[in-house]
Every structure is written in structure tokens, then in C-alpha cells.
Enzyme design. Structure first.
Site, mmCIF file in Angstrom:
data_model
loop_
_atom_site.group_PDB
_atom_site.id
_atom_site.type_symbol
_atom_site.label_atom_id
_atom_site.label_comp_id
_atom_site.label_asym_id
_atom_site.label_seq_id
_atom_site.Cartn_x
_atom_site.Cartn_y
_atom_site.Cartn_z
ATOM 1 N N CYS B 120 0.802 -1.234 0.000
ATOM 2 C CA CYS B 120 0.000 0.000 0.000
ATOM 3 C C CYS B 120 0.833 1.282 0.000
ATOM 4 C CB CYS B 120 -0.943 -0.010 1.189
ATOM 5 S SG CYS B 120 -1.756 -1.601 1.360
ATOM 6 N N HIS B 269 -4.084 6.421 0.916
ATOM 7 C CA HIS B 269 -4.351 5.034 0.562
ATOM 8 C C HIS B 269 -5.793 4.709 0.959
ATOM 9 C CE1 HIS B 269 -4.439 0.809 0.251
ATOM 10 N NE2 HIS B 269 -4.414 0.593 1.550
ATOM 11 N N ASN B 299 -10.182 -1.669 -1.770
ATOM 12 C CA ASN B 299 -8.761 -1.488 -1.485
ATOM 13 C C ASN B 299 -7.967 -2.168 -2.601
ATOM 14 O OD1 ASN B 299 -6.144 -1.678 -0.525
ATOM 15 N ND2 ASN B 299 -6.741 -2.195 1.567
#
Lengths: 73, 353
Positions: B120, B269, B299
Site C-alpha cells: 500500500c 491510501h 482497497n
């Protein structure tokens, strides 16, 4: 302690009863992994305290949670 | 401290591609009751995701994004001297996917190419690497590709991760130009937390075997996965974010001479909406400056920052803009950057079949 119980009541969205320090909060109907997220955020917001998952797993009553927070302030 | 600053380097164009195959999360109820699914989805704010069909790799999404961007910017491919591919879902163990992409994209053999394996935090790490190479002066144009097929990493029978992850790929062109001014980066890592988000088997520490591919019940809630699925300790990841991210954010904001008022957009993120909303509140950010794409794509690991950039800021980036990027996750690894853009070309989001 009263403020703390009020906070928990709001975070867990408890509407039908009064909670006490002796309650085992993980046994509440309202308790689940999503409530856990809300609790992390509200304890950070209110007390600026972060409790690691290993420690948190051992906590059972609201009194223990309260004491853990007080010990970290 | 890993602090980097650069002068007159910037992102001149960016494009993103997602699989056309859309998963409606509220209907993703094969393994869990609809009511439980709904509760999770409303909390994390992830309503749709994109899943790459069998045979489609993260590199294919990056390939599509890169071709679109090269065409939209009318770039001469022979001027691309650097290609970095950022991913934890590459095509092969070897060779590096970046090298395969160098050929597929028709770039010259004078082009340097290598992969970066981070999650990430990786878009910001990748950008810092590209900027470092560009600052050396020996490169004309650089291509940063960042792709993930995270839908294949996690078990659909593990409620801790089943509803969160999706796929996507992006391409960004980085060039030297006096109009960009200074940029500032801060990079971090904490391997003591490496088991917070992890896939145990399939590497060389625990090689793939019939045993590692066998589904098991892994906890008292009855979640099921194999050793080759990823897992995540959500509460401790949230704790980590609260402990590390606000301070890193403030440090970069300050060292770049900015305040929350002078930044045009904050790109975080996209892990889950609950956490990001809380972060924004804690940092007292104006929500109109915090674009979010989590509801549409979930995500997508390192892709989430540039995918938010393309999907949410297309048509909004005329003129000079100041961006603050902040990526955090698996490792644990985190990175924050304050960069300036000026008439950055943002291609329309591509859907790949």
C-alpha cells in the site's frame, strides 16, 4: 468513569439498558469486529490512547478497559 | 531519517485501468449471510469492486493504462529511459515483470527497468525512486507502472478480508521541468509488524505444497483460508495507522512549507472508508479536498492512490496544484509525499475486458 460508560454506550449504540463497569463488554449483543473499529477510533479520539490487539484480547470487563486506558494516558 | 527532496521533477500525466468485471458487494453473499455482509459493507464503505477475469494480470492493466497515456500525451516511446513496475502480484517469480513490459510497450533496450515489491505504500515509494533517478540527470522520461490483482490474494471465506480488495493498474509519466519546484518525501518501515498483513506460504520460506493449498478453519469465528491466502489483523492495522500516519503527515506538510489550507488535494491510501474518514477528521481536513474512490474500487493496495487521482480528479487538475500523498500498509511500510503538478494530463479511466 461515568463519562467513559457514556462513551461506550454511544460507540456501541446501546439503547435499551444502562451498562456498568462490571459488564463483560465482549459479550454484549452489540459487540463485533466492526464495533471494535469504532472503539479504537473513539478511545484514540477521547483519550489519545492506542491499545494493541494482544492486550485488548485479554480485557474482559469495562473496568479493565477503563484501567488499561488510564494506565496509558 | 529517510527524507528526500527533489527539484523540478514532476508527474506530467497519469492514466488508470480497471477490469470491466464489476462485483456488487451487497450481492457478494455466497459465503456469508446477506445481513452480515450489509453491516460490513456499510461500515467499510466499499460497495463495488473490480475483479480481473482469469488470465488477466496486473501487468495487463498497467499495459493498457500506459498505452492510453502514451497516446494521450503523444509521447515518443524512444524517449522513455526508465520503467519501474510496482506490484506484489507480478506475472512471474522471474523475470521481473518490468522487463517483460519494456518489450511489450515497445520501449528501447536503452530503457532501465526493474520491479519494486511493496504494498500500500508502494506508489509513493515508487515515485520517490523515479524522482531520484530523474534527479541524476541521465533520463529523459520515466514511466511508473503500478498494478495489483488483490482479488486473488485473499480468501472469499475469510470475513476479515473477503469484502475489501479489488484490482487495478496505473501508469504515470515523470519528467524534468522547472515549473515543478520542490517536492518532499518521507519513507518508513517497521518489520516488527510484518505479521499484521501477510501471506505465509508460496515463497521460499514456506514453499508451495498440497498442504499450503488446503483450506482450514483459522479462528473461532470460522473463517476459512489456506496458507497461500493473505490475512490481516485489522484492529492492529488501524492502531498502527493512528500511531504513525498523523505524525508523518504533519512532518511532511511542515517540511514542505505547507499547511492543510495550502494543499489542494490529500490522496490517502484507500483501505476502508471508516478509517479514512476518521483520519481526515483527526487531521481536521476539509473533506472536499480528500477525494475517495473506495466505494467504487475497494482497497487496491498500492494502486489506490493513483486510481483515486485518475477516477476522482479527472478534469479538476487544470493549472498548478499541490498534492499530498500518503500510503501505508503491508510491511508495515509507509510513505508520504508532497508534490506539485502543473496542468497534469489525466486520462479518462479505462475499463479492460
Amino acid at each position: 468513569m461515568e463519562d467513559f460508560l457514556q462513551l461506550i454506550t454511544e460507540v456501541l449504540e446501546i439503547e435499551d439498558r444502562t451498562i456498568t463497569a462490571e459488564d463483560h463488554f465482549k459479550q454484549f449483543d452489540e459487540w463485533d469486529s466492526l464495533a471494535r473499529l469504532s472503539l479504537i477510533a473513539s478511545i484514540d479520539d477521547q483519550y489519545n490512547v492506542i491499545i494493541d490487539d494482544q492486550t485488548f484480547t485479554k480485557l474482559e470487563t469495562l473496568q479493565q478497559l477503563y484501567d488499561e486506558i488510564q494506565g496509558r494516558i | 531519517m529517510a527524507k528526500l527532496s527533489f527539484t523540478n521533477i514532476g508527474v506530467t500525466g497519469i492514466a488508470a485501468a480497471v477490469p470491466k468485471n464489476k462485483i456488487i458487494n451487497l450481492e457478494y453473499t455466497e459465503n456469508f449471510p446477506a445481513e452480515e455482509v450489509k453491516d460490513v459493507i456499510e461500515k467499510v464503505g466499499i460497495y463495488e469492486r473490480r475483479f480481473a477475469p482469469a488470465g488477466m494480470c496486473s501487468s495487463d492493466l498497467c499495459f493498457a493504462a500506459a498505452n492510453q497515456l502514451i497516446s494521450d500525451m503523444a509521447i515518443d516511446r524512444s524517449e522513455i529511459d526508465l520503467l519501474i513496475f510496482v506490484s506484489q502480484t507480478p506475472d512471474y517469480r522471474m523475470p521481473a515483470t518490468s522487463v517483460v513490459l519494456q518489450h511489450r510497450l515497445g520501449l528501447g533496450t536503452h530503457c532501465a527497468a526493474f520491479d519494486i515489491n511493496l504494498g500500500c505504500s508502494a506508489f509513493v515509494y515508487g515515485l520517490s525512486t523515479v524522482f531520484s533517478f530523474m534527479q541524476s540527470g541521465g533520463f529523459r522520461k520515466a514511466l511508473l507502472l503500478d498494478g495489483e490483482t488483490r482479488s486473488r490474494v485473499y480468501s472469499p471465506k475469510d470475513r476479515k478480508t473477503a469484502f475489501l480488495f479489488g484490482d487495478g493498474g496505473v501508469a504515470a509519466v515523470v519528467e524534468n521541468d522547472p515549473k515543478f519546484g520542490e517536492s518532499h518525501f518521507s519513507l518508513h518501515s517497521d518489520g516488527s509488524l510484518s505479521d499484521l498483513i501477510k501471506m505465509d506460504a508460496g515463497g521460499y520460506r514456506m514453499p508451495s505444497s498440497p498442504e499450503t493449498l488446503t483450506e482450514k478453519v483459522v479462528d473461532e469465528q470460522g473463517n476459512i483460508r489456506t496458507d497461500e491466502h493473505g490475512y490481516m489483523n485489522g484492529p492492529d492495522v488501524f492502531n498502527f495507522v493512528l500511531k504513525e500516519i498523523p505524525s508523518d503527515f504533519k512532518q511532511v506538510l511542515e517540511s514542505s512549507g505547507n499547511t492543510i489550507e495550502t494543499i489542494d488535494y490529500f490522496l490517502f491510501h484507500q483501505a476502508n472508508d471508516y478509517m479514512n474518514s476518521y483520519l481526515a477528521k483527526k487531521l481536521k481536513l476539509d473533506l472536499s479536498k480528500v477525494p475517495s474512490s473506495i466505494a467504487h474500487f475497494g482497497n487496491t493496495s498500492s494502486v489506490s492512490i493513483p486510481l483515486t487521482w485518475v477516477s476522482q480528479l479527472h478534469g479538476k487538475l487544470d493549472g498548478k496544484k499541490k498534492l499530498l500523498l500518503c500510503g501505508f500498509g503491508v510491511g508495515m511500510s509507509w510513505a508520504t509525499a508532497q508534490i506539485n503538478i502543473d496542468n497534469c494530463l489525466v486520462s479518462e479511466l479505462l475499463e479492460v475486458e
